[in-house]
Write a protein that holds these residues in place. Structure first.
Motif, PDB file in Angstrom:
ATOM      1  N   MET A  65      -8.823  -7.623   5.433  1.00  0.00           N
ATOM      2  CA  MET A  65      -8.968  -6.651   5.999  1.00  0.00           C
ATOM      3  C   MET A  65      -7.978  -5.511   6.514  1.00  0.00           C
ATOM      4  O   MET A  65      -8.483  -4.246   6.520  1.00  0.00           O
ATOM      5  CB  MET A  65      -9.611  -6.937   7.126  1.00  0.00           C
ATOM      6  CG  MET A  65     -10.817  -7.372   7.191  1.00  0.00           C
ATOM      7  SD  MET A  65     -12.183  -7.804   8.387  1.00  0.00           S
ATOM      8  CE  MET A  65     -12.279  -5.789   9.274  1.00  0.00           C
ATOM      9  N   ASN A  66      -6.936  -5.643   7.088  1.00  0.00           N
ATOM     10  CA  ASN A  66      -5.869  -5.088   7.054  1.00  0.00           C
ATOM     11  C   ASN A  66      -5.416  -4.152   5.923  1.00  0.00           C
ATOM     12  O   ASN A  66      -5.374  -2.754   6.234  1.00  0.00           O
ATOM     13  CB  ASN A  66      -4.375  -6.208   7.724  1.00  0.00           C
ATOM     14  CG  ASN A  66      -3.224  -5.285   8.039  1.00  0.00           C
ATOM     15  OD1 ASN A  66      -2.835  -4.319   6.380  1.00  0.00           O
ATOM     16  ND2 ASN A  66      -3.084  -4.656   9.003  1.00  0.00           N
TER      17      ASN A  66
ATOM     18  N   HIS B 152     -10.062   3.980  11.386  1.00  0.00           N
ATOM     19  CA  HIS B 152      -8.761   2.696  10.082  1.00  0.00           C
ATOM     20  C   HIS B 152      -7.448   2.434  10.803  1.00  0.00           C
ATOM     21  O   HIS B 152      -6.752   1.338  10.634  1.00  0.00           O
ATOM     22  CB  HIS B 152      -8.545   3.164   8.841  1.00  0.00           C
ATOM     23  CG  HIS B 152      -9.846   3.615   8.159  1.00  0.00           C
ATOM     24  ND1 HIS B 152     -10.478   2.404   7.921  1.00  0.00           N
ATOM     25  CD2 HIS B 152     -10.472   4.785   7.564  1.00  0.00           C
ATOM     26  CE1 HIS B 152     -11.799   2.820   7.424  1.00  0.00           C
ATOM     27  NE2 HIS B 152     -11.978   3.531   7.129  1.00  0.00           N
ATOM     28  N   ALA B 153      -7.192   3.167  11.222  1.00  0.00           N
ATOM     29  CA  ALA B 153      -5.081   2.760  12.586  1.00  0.00           C
ATOM     30  C   ALA B 153      -5.386   2.113  13.091  1.00  0.00           C
ATOM     31  O   ALA B 153      -4.852   1.135  13.157  1.00  0.00           O
ATOM     32  CB  ALA B 153      -5.289   4.130  12.689  1.00  0.00           C
ATOM     33  N   ALA B 154      -5.949   2.339  13.787  1.00  0.00           N
ATOM     34  CA  ALA B 154      -7.258   1.078  15.229  1.00  0.00           C
ATOM     35  C   ALA B 154      -7.299   0.124  14.361  1.00  0.00           C
ATOM     36  O   ALA B 154      -7.170  -1.517  14.816  1.00  0.00           O
ATOM     37  CB  ALA B 154      -8.228   1.609  16.322  1.00  0.00           C
ATOM     38  N   ARG B 155      -7.961  -0.369  13.408  1.00  0.00           N
ATOM     39  CA  ARG B 155      -8.297  -2.013  12.358  1.00  0.00           C
ATOM     40  C   ARG B 155      -7.603  -2.258  11.581  1.00  0.00           C
ATOM     41  O   ARG B 155      -7.490  -3.494  12.236  1.00  0.00           O
ATOM     42  CB  ARG B 155      -9.578  -1.288  12.041  1.00  0.00           C
ATOM     43  CG  ARG B 155      -9.705  -2.794  10.875  1.00  0.00           C
ATOM     44  CD  ARG B 155     -11.163  -2.709  10.357  1.00  0.00           C
ATOM     45  NE  ARG B 155     -12.267  -2.423  10.723  1.00  0.00           N
ATOM     46  CZ  ARG B 155     -13.151  -0.561  10.401  1.00  0.00           C
ATOM     47  NH1 ARG B 155     -12.874  -0.337   9.266  1.00  0.00           N
ATOM     48  NH2 ARG B 155     -14.090  -0.669  11.583  1.00  0.00           N
ATOM     49  N   MET B 156      -6.482  -1.213  10.817  1.00  0.00           N
ATOM     50  CA  MET B 156      -4.999  -1.914  10.785  1.00  0.00           C
ATOM     51  C   MET B 156      -4.361  -2.795  11.918  1.00  0.00           C
ATOM     52  O   MET B 156      -3.911  -4.273  11.889  1.00  0.00           O
ATOM     53  CB  MET B 156      -3.767  -0.160  10.472  1.00  0.00           C
ATOM     54  CG  MET B 156      -4.449  -0.948   9.084  1.00  0.00           C
ATOM     55  SD  MET B 156      -3.110   0.624   8.479  1.00  0.00           S
ATOM     56  CE  MET B 156      -1.537  -0.006   8.792  1.00  0.00           C
TER      57      MET B 156
ATOM     58  N   GLY C 184     -12.139   8.903  12.017  1.00  0.00           N
ATOM     59  CA  GLY C 184     -12.822   8.710  10.049  1.00  0.00           C
ATOM     60  C   GLY C 184     -11.143   7.890   9.961  1.00  0.00           C
ATOM     61  O   GLY C 184     -10.408   6.685   9.997  1.00  0.00           O
ATOM     62  N   ALA C 185      -9.431   9.049  10.539  1.00  0.00           N
ATOM     63  CA  ALA C 185      -8.402   7.823   9.797  1.00  0.00           C
ATOM     64  C   ALA C 185      -7.900   6.887  11.201  1.00  0.00           C
ATOM     65  O   ALA C 185      -7.299   6.057  10.992  1.00  0.00           O
ATOM     66  CB  ALA C 185      -7.395   9.347  10.297  1.00  0.00           C
TER      67      ALA C 185
ATOM     68  N   LEU D 234      -7.049   3.894   4.992  1.00  0.00           N
ATOM     69  CA  LEU D 234      -6.152   5.359   6.687  1.00  0.00           C
ATOM     70  C   LEU D 234      -5.538   6.223   5.562  1.00  0.00           C
ATOM     71  O   LEU D 234      -6.074   7.283   5.953  1.00  0.00           O
ATOM     72  CB  LEU D 234      -5.572   4.341   6.562  1.00  0.00           C
ATOM     73  CG  LEU D 234      -4.562   4.948   7.194  1.00  0.00           C
ATOM     74  CD1 LEU D 234      -5.267   5.612   9.038  1.00  0.00           C
ATOM     75  CD2 LEU D 234      -3.237   4.432   8.532  1.00  0.00           C
ATOM     76  N   ARG D 235      -5.278   5.585   3.874  1.00  0.00           N
ATOM     77  CA  ARG D 235      -4.185   6.853   3.390  1.00  0.00           C
ATOM     78  C   ARG D 235      -5.438   8.021   3.024  1.00  0.00           C
ATOM     79  O   ARG D 235      -4.462   9.284   3.436  1.00  0.00           O
ATOM     80  CB  ARG D 235      -3.941   5.762   1.930  1.00  0.00           C
ATOM     81  CG  ARG D 235      -2.579   5.969   2.476  1.00  0.00           C
ATOM     82  CD  ARG D 235      -1.733   5.876   1.275  1.00  0.00           C
ATOM     83  NE  ARG D 235      -2.269   4.425   0.100  1.00  0.00           N
ATOM     84  CZ  ARG D 235      -1.764   3.042   0.410  1.00  0.00           C
ATOM     85  NH1 ARG D 235      -1.398   2.773   1.226  1.00  0.00           N
ATOM     86  NH2 ARG D 235      -2.383   2.466  -0.487  1.00  0.00           N
TER      87      ARG D 235
END
Lengths: 290, 139
Positions: A24-25, A241-245, A237-238, A32-33
């Motif tokens: 998932m990371n 994904h950053a938070a999930r990373m 959106g960005a 994110l990109r």
């Protein structure tokens, strides 16, 4: 102490979990990109737009429905969150900020209604029964027209007098490591001022407007809302994904720690079992000798 | 060489064009207008249509949808919702969309909602502009 088998099953389970969080990371990293690229592409548009807007609003003097300042009785809060969870405290931070703002307005005797973009926020506020409209499941593949739809809805509500002030709450994407819940003012639109606007005001009188500056303003204001809404969606959106990373990275690390601890316990148990067996054998041999 | 003007087209999904050109012809909401180098500061709204420009004798054309354009200090900036190059347009799809929109407009009776009509009209305009731009590329 748990049996050897139990421990090894547990280790295998935790390892599987860490595989998932790691995957998932990586998925979030690549998404994110894409989201960041989308944001960067939008940036020149927003910048040019705001420059022109500043230019124009310093020259335009007419009355516009979207700029009408009224006595504030009802405040509408547009809460932008992600559709999916598993991204740490990202969504709950935004929701908490919205709650706080709503509580503040309610304490002032104003009515509050919510428009939610993203499933997480709408799930939360639906329970309180204050959601006017919710847009769910669009964060994955949203386009400009989604933002336009939302902006039109809000504008219509504002013009109808159902809301006298509109705020937007979203997670501002500062960097991969930092996403900040942010509140911005949307309606009534305030004339853009500041150094740049003031400097441009000097030359703005020379502009030839076609049609008149008032008519252009009427076209521009709804567009301005689109830009603001779209921008906040891009940021979410960005940020999501950053938070999930980050969250998934933490989870993977935690999994590795647990595996380490469990392996230690497993080895200790194994050692204990071997020692026990040896004692039996030695004891047996002694008995036979005797 | 004649003087040039800097043309820039930006859309929400990124900048599309950034070049020095000789002349720009754009679909303003009050009618088509042309802009040459050293034009006076100018601000106009843009409707769906064809944006064409000439660069060193060659003509290029783009399909743009609503937005506005600003001319200042020898630079023309289009801030539009979408912009497509002729080579990116799928002409068959555009023709289909045109037929669809025409049919929908023909079926529309007086009592139907105005919003639907406006949407169909907008779709038709976009399709027509696409077809026009794409056909130009064919020649």
């Amino acid at each position: 102490m748990a049996s050897l088998k139990e421990i090894s099953t547990k280790i295998a389970g935790v390892k599987k979990t860490s595989q998932i969080t790691k995957a998932m990371n990586m998925v979030s990293a690549s998404k994110l990109r894409g989201a960041q690229l989308k944001m960067e592409n939008f940036h020149p548009y927003a910048e040019k737009f705001n420059a022109t807007m500043a230019n124009l609003s310093s020259g335009a003097t007419g009355e516009y429905p979207l700029m009408e300042v009224r006595d504030v009785k009802t405040v509408e809060i547009l809460v932008v969150t992600s559709d999916r969870g598993l991204c740490g405290s990202f969504n709950s931070n935004i929701i908490r900020m919205a709650e706080k703002l709503a509580a503040k307005y309610e304490a002032e005797g104003k009515k509050v209604s919510f428009v939610c973009v993203g499933k997480k926020g709408s799930n939360y506020f639906r329970k309180r029964g204050l959601v006017r409209t919710a847009y769910r499941d669009i964060m994955g593949t949203f386009q400009m027209f989604n933002a336009r739809q939302i902006a039109q809805d809000i504008a219509a509500n504002f013009e109808a007098g159902e809301a006298d002030e509109v705020k937007v709450i979203y997670g501002h994407f500062r960097s991969v490591a930092r996403q900040i819940p942010t509140t911005i003012h949307l309606l009534p639109v305030k004339p853009i001022e500041g150094a740049e606007g003031a400097a441009a005001a000097g030359q703005s009188s020379d502009y030839i407007y076609e049609p008149s500056s008032d008519q252009i303003m009427e076209v521009l204001l709804p567009l301005y809302m689109n830009v603001m809404v779209f921008n906040s969606m891009l940021h979410i959106g960005a940020s999501e994904h950053a938070a999930r990373m980050t969250a998934m990275d933490n989870a993977t690390n935690a999994c590795n720690d647990i595996v380490k601890d469990l392996t230690m316990i497993f080895n200790k148990a194994r050692q204990a079992a071997i020692t026990g067996d040896l004692m039996d054998i030695v004891g047996g041999a002694e008995a036979l000798k005797g | 060489m004649a003087e040039t003007i800097e043309l820039e087209v930006v859309t929400p999904s990124g900048p599309v064009v950034s070049e020095d050109v000789d002349i720009v012809t754009a679909p303003g909401s009050g009618g088509v207008f042309g802009v040459l180098a050293n034009h006076a500061p100018f601000l106009s709204t843009i409707k769906v249509g064809e944006l064409s420009y000439k660069k060193q004798g060659k003509e290029y054309s783009l399909m743009v949808s609503g937005g506005f354009c600003e001319v200042s200090s020898n630079k023309i900036t289009f801030i539009v919702e979408s912009c497509e190059k002729g080579s990116d347009i799928d002409i068959d799809r555009a023709l289909l969309a045109k037929e669809r929109a025409e049919k929908r407009l023909a079926q529309m009776t007086g009592k139907q909602e105005k919003i639907n009509e406006a949407r169909a009209q907008a779709a038709l305009q976009r399709a027509l502009a696409r077809v026009r731009v794409a056909e130009k590329r064919g020649r």
